[in-house]
Write a protein that holds these residues in place. Structure first.
Motif, PDB file in Angstrom:
ATOM      1  N   MET A 142     -16.161 -38.616  42.947  1.00 56.69           N
ATOM      2  CA  MET A 142     -17.029 -37.981  43.910  1.00 56.69           C
ATOM      3  C   MET A 142     -17.408 -39.034  44.938  1.00 56.69           C
ATOM      4  O   MET A 142     -17.712 -40.178  44.593  1.00 56.69           O
ATOM      5  N   VAL A 143     -17.385 -38.642  46.182  1.00 53.36           N
ATOM      6  CA  VAL A 143     -17.807 -39.525  47.263  1.00 53.36           C
ATOM      7  C   VAL A 143     -18.904 -38.807  48.038  1.00 53.36           C
ATOM      8  O   VAL A 143     -18.767 -37.643  48.396  1.00 53.36           O
ATOM      9  N   VAL A 144     -19.990 -39.515  48.297  1.00 49.47           N
ATOM     10  CA  VAL A 144     -21.119 -38.971  49.043  1.00 49.47           C
ATOM     11  C   VAL A 144     -21.381 -39.898  50.225  1.00 49.47           C
ATOM     12  O   VAL A 144     -21.468 -41.118  50.058  1.00 49.47           O
ATOM     13  N   LYS A 145     -21.514 -39.300  51.412  1.00 46.22           N
ATOM     14  CA  LYS A 145     -21.794 -40.101  52.606  1.00 46.22           C
ATOM     15  C   LYS A 145     -23.076 -39.617  53.244  1.00 46.22           C
ATOM     16  O   LYS A 145     -23.272 -38.418  53.455  1.00 46.22           O
ATOM     17  N   THR A 146     -23.977 -40.571  53.502  1.00 48.81           N
ATOM     18  CA  THR A 146     -25.184 -40.274  54.261  1.00 48.81           C
ATOM     19  C   THR A 146     -24.993 -40.896  55.634  1.00 48.81           C
ATOM     20  O   THR A 146     -23.888 -41.289  55.990  1.00 48.81           O
ATOM     21  N   GLU A 147     -26.057 -41.038  56.416  1.00 47.15           N
ATOM     22  CA  GLU A 147     -25.913 -41.558  57.775  1.00 47.15           C
ATOM     23  C   GLU A 147     -25.141 -42.876  57.827  1.00 47.15           C
ATOM     24  O   GLU A 147     -24.181 -43.011  58.578  1.00 47.15           O
ATOM     25  N   ASP A 148     -25.563 -43.858  57.044  1.00 45.72           N
ATOM     26  CA  ASP A 148     -24.954 -45.185  57.136  1.00 45.72           C
ATOM     27  C   ASP A 148     -24.259 -45.641  55.853  1.00 45.72           C
ATOM     28  O   ASP A 148     -23.633 -46.691  55.846  1.00 45.72           O
TER      29      ASP A 148
END
Length: 145
Positions: free
Chosen positions: A1-7
């Motif tokens: 699983m990969v999660v991306k937030t703003e930075d």
């Protein structure tokens, strides 16, 4: 699983297996970070279901010991890269709450089990008395006949 937030981009990898070859986790994490992931974690399911059918001193092979490690790690990195290329918009939320619960402490537990024990002894004594009375009545009936 990969999660991306703003930075930040984080990856969580779960491998179905029991334990992991020493050093493999750190190696995988290093390679994942080289793909642009800021933070990652590699975990195993650790079901602790050991059959003993495997000819290994542990009864099982820790993840990474009975397979070609290079190919395995390459597949993991490819999977992370594929997940990063397929990111979609989403939202997440959380809630915080607390419960006021009362639990049975050792004193309460001992009190309950002591009460049940006393009742069981009283029932046992009552049955003992009932058996004696029944026996005496049977003796009287047999002698009267």
């Amino acid at each position: 699983m990969v999660v991306k937030t703003e930075d930040d981009t984080s990856s969580y990898i779960t491998i179905d297996g029991n334990n992991m070859q020493q050093g493999l986790r750190d190696h995988i994490l290093q390679l994942i970070r080289e793909t642009g992931v800021n933070d990652a974690e590699v975990m195993t399911t650790d079901t602790h279901l050991v059959t003993g059918l495997v000819r290994s001193p542990l009864g099982y092979y820790p993840v990474g010991t009975a397979l070609p490690t290079a190919a395995f790690v390459t597949k993991i990195i490819q999977t992370v890269q594929k997940a990063m290329s397929n990111l979609e918009e989403s939202s997440a939320g959380f809630s915080k709450f607390s419960l006021q619960l009362q639990v049975l402490g050792s004193e309460t537990f001992q009190s309950i089990t002591g009460f049940i024990g006393r009742i069981a002894r009283q029932i046992g004594r009552s049955f003992y008395r009932l058996e004696i009375v029944t026996f005496l009545i049977a003796v009287v009936i047999v002698l009267a006949v």
